[in-house]
Scaffold this motif. Structure first.
Motif, PDB file in Angstrom:
ATOM      1  N   SER A  31      -0.812 -17.070  22.833  1.00  0.00           N
ATOM      2  CA  SER A  31      -1.788 -18.023  23.346  1.00  0.00           C
ATOM      3  C   SER A  31      -1.454 -18.463  24.769  1.00  0.00           C
ATOM      4  O   SER A  31      -2.295 -19.020  25.459  1.00  0.00           O
ATOM      5  N   GLU A  32      -0.229 -18.205  25.234  1.00  0.00           N
ATOM      6  CA  GLU A  32       0.167 -18.541  26.601  1.00  0.00           C
ATOM      7  C   GLU A  32      -0.325 -17.478  27.576  1.00  0.00           C
ATOM      8  O   GLU A  32      -0.516 -16.328  27.217  1.00  0.00           O
ATOM      9  N   ASP A  33      -0.501 -17.870  28.812  1.00  0.00           N
ATOM     10  CA  ASP A  33      -0.903 -16.922  29.849  1.00  0.00           C
ATOM     11  C   ASP A  33       0.324 -16.198  30.399  1.00  0.00           C
ATOM     12  O   ASP A  33       1.398 -16.766  30.518  1.00  0.00           O
ATOM     13  N   GLY A  34       0.146 -14.948  30.731  1.00  0.00           N
ATOM     14  CA  GLY A  34       1.227 -14.170  31.342  1.00  0.00           C
ATOM     15  C   GLY A  34       2.061 -13.399  30.344  1.00  0.00           C
ATOM     16  O   GLY A  34       2.337 -12.240  30.538  1.00  0.00           O
ATOM     17  N   GLY A  35       2.485 -14.011  29.276  1.00  0.00           N
ATOM     18  CA  GLY A  35       3.267 -13.332  28.252  1.00  0.00           C
ATOM     19  C   GLY A  35       4.737 -13.176  28.576  1.00  0.00           C
ATOM     20  O   GLY A  35       5.438 -12.433  27.902  1.00  0.00           O
ATOM     21  N   ALA A  36       5.229 -13.848  29.615  1.00  0.00           N
ATOM     22  CA  ALA A  36       6.642 -13.723  29.974  1.00  0.00           C
ATOM     23  C   ALA A  36       7.531 -14.332  28.887  1.00  0.00           C
ATOM     24  O   ALA A  36       8.586 -13.778  28.560  1.00  0.00           O
ATOM     25  N   THR A  37       7.092 -15.442  28.331  1.00  0.00           N
ATOM     26  CA  THR A  37       7.872 -16.082  27.262  1.00  0.00           C
ATOM     27  C   THR A  37       7.909 -15.199  26.026  1.00  0.00           C
ATOM     28  O   THR A  37       8.949 -15.069  25.378  1.00  0.00           O
ATOM     29  N   ALA A  38       6.782 -14.580  25.709  1.00  0.00           N
ATOM     30  CA  ALA A  38       6.722 -13.697  24.541  1.00  0.00           C
ATOM     31  C   ALA A  38       7.665 -12.512  24.703  1.00  0.00           C
ATOM     32  O   ALA A  38       8.358 -12.127  23.759  1.00  0.00           O
ATOM     33  N   LYS A  39       7.709 -11.952  25.886  1.00  0.00           N
ATOM     34  CA  LYS A  39       8.604 -10.820  26.133  1.00  0.00           C
ATOM     35  C   LYS A  39      10.065 -11.252  26.017  1.00  0.00           C
ATOM     36  O   LYS A  39      10.893 -10.537  25.453  1.00  0.00           O
ATOM     37  N   GLY A  40      10.390 -12.429  26.516  1.00  0.00           N
ATOM     38  CA  GLY A  40      11.753 -12.938  26.417  1.00  0.00           C
ATOM     39  C   GLY A  40      12.174 -13.190  24.978  1.00  0.00           C
ATOM     40  O   GLY A  40      13.291 -12.859  24.582  1.00  0.00           O
ATOM     41  N   VAL A  41      11.275 -13.779  24.194  1.00  0.00           N
ATOM     42  CA  VAL A  41      11.577 -14.028  22.778  1.00  0.00           C
ATOM     43  C   VAL A  41      11.745 -12.704  22.035  1.00  0.00           C
ATOM     44  O   VAL A  41      12.653 -12.542  21.217  1.00  0.00           O
ATOM     45  N   ASN A  42      10.881 -11.743  22.324  1.00  0.00           N
ATOM     46  CA  ASN A  42      10.976 -10.440  21.665  1.00  0.00           C
ATOM     47  C   ASN A  42      12.294  -9.751  22.003  1.00  0.00           C
ATOM     48  O   ASN A  42      12.950  -9.181  21.126  1.00  0.00           O
ATOM     49  N   ASN A  43      12.702  -9.815  23.267  1.00  0.00           N
ATOM     50  CA  ASN A  43      13.985  -9.213  23.650  1.00  0.00           C
ATOM     51  C   ASN A  43      15.152  -9.908  22.961  1.00  0.00           C
ATOM     52  O   ASN A  43      16.114  -9.261  22.553  1.00  0.00           O
ATOM     53  N   GLY A  44      15.085 -11.225  22.830  1.00  0.00           N
ATOM     54  CA  GLY A  44      16.135 -11.968  22.131  1.00  0.00           C
ATOM     55  C   GLY A  44      16.230 -11.587  20.667  1.00  0.00           C
ATOM     56  O   GLY A  44      17.327 -11.437  20.113  1.00  0.00           O
ATOM     57  N   ILE A  45      15.095 -11.420  20.033  1.00  0.00           N
ATOM     58  CA  ILE A  45      15.081 -11.028  18.618  1.00  0.00           C
ATOM     59  C   ILE A  45      15.673  -9.633  18.458  1.00  0.00           C
ATOM     60  O   ILE A  45      16.477  -9.388  17.548  1.00  0.00           O
ATOM     61  N   MET A  46      15.302  -8.718  19.335  1.00  0.00           N
ATOM     62  CA  MET A  46      15.842  -7.357  19.259  1.00  0.00           C
ATOM     63  C   MET A  46      17.353  -7.365  19.493  1.00  0.00           C
ATOM     64  O   MET A  46      18.090  -6.649  18.825  1.00  0.00           O
ATOM     65  N   TYR A  47      17.818  -8.174  20.419  1.00  0.00           N
ATOM     66  CA  TYR A  47      19.255  -8.277  20.705  1.00  0.00           C
ATOM     67  C   TYR A  47      20.012  -8.779  19.475  1.00  0.00           C
ATOM     68  O   TYR A  47      21.050  -8.236  19.113  1.00  0.00           O
ATOM     69  N   LEU A  48      19.494  -9.814  18.830  1.00  0.00           N
ATOM     70  CA  LEU A  48      20.160 -10.360  17.649  1.00  0.00           C
ATOM     71  C   LEU A  48      20.068  -9.423  16.448  1.00  0.00           C
ATOM     72  O   LEU A  48      20.929  -9.443  15.569  1.00  0.00           O
ATOM     73  N   MET A  49      19.054  -8.597  16.404  1.00  0.00           N
ATOM     74  CA  MET A  49      18.849  -7.691  15.275  1.00  0.00           C
ATOM     75  C   MET A  49      19.837  -6.514  15.300  1.00  0.00           C
ATOM     76  O   MET A  49      20.129  -5.928  14.254  1.00  0.00           O
TER      77      MET A  49
END
Length: 76
Positions: A31-49
Motif C-alpha cells: 500500500s506504500e508508494d515506491g516499494g523500497a520498504t517492501a524490498k527491504g523487509v523481503n531481503n531481511g526475511i530471506m536473510y533470516l531464512m
C-alpha cells in the motif's frame, strides 16, 4: 554424479529470486508508494531464512561424514 547434481540444485536455488513475505506483510507494504520498504523487509526475511537451512545442512553433513568414517573403519 550426485555431487554435481547437488551443486547444480544449490546454484539454481541461489539464483532464483523469491518473495518470502506473508500475506499480511505484503498487503501493508504494497500500500506504500515506491516499494523500497517492501524490498527491504523481503531481503531481511530471506536473510533470516537462510540460517536454519545452513544449520540443518551442516548437521546433516557432520552425521554423513561421521557414518562414512565409521563404515570405513569397519571395512578395514
Amino acid at each position: 554424479m550426485k555431487k554435481s547434481a547437488l551443486i547444480l540444485i544449490l546454484i539454481l536455488l541461489v539464483t532464483i529470486p523469491a518473495d518470502a513475505q506473508c500475506a499480511m506483510c505484503r498487503a501493508v507494504l504494497e500500500s506504500e508508494d515506491g516499494g523500497a520498504t517492501a524490498k527491504g523487509v523481503n531481503n531481511g526475511i530471506m536473510y533470516l531464512m537462510v540460517f536454519p537451512y545452513l544449520l540443518v545442512g551442516a548437521i546433516g553433513y557432520m552425521v554423513y561424514s561421521s557414518r562414512k568414517k565409521d563404515k570405513k573403519k569397519l571395512s578395514n
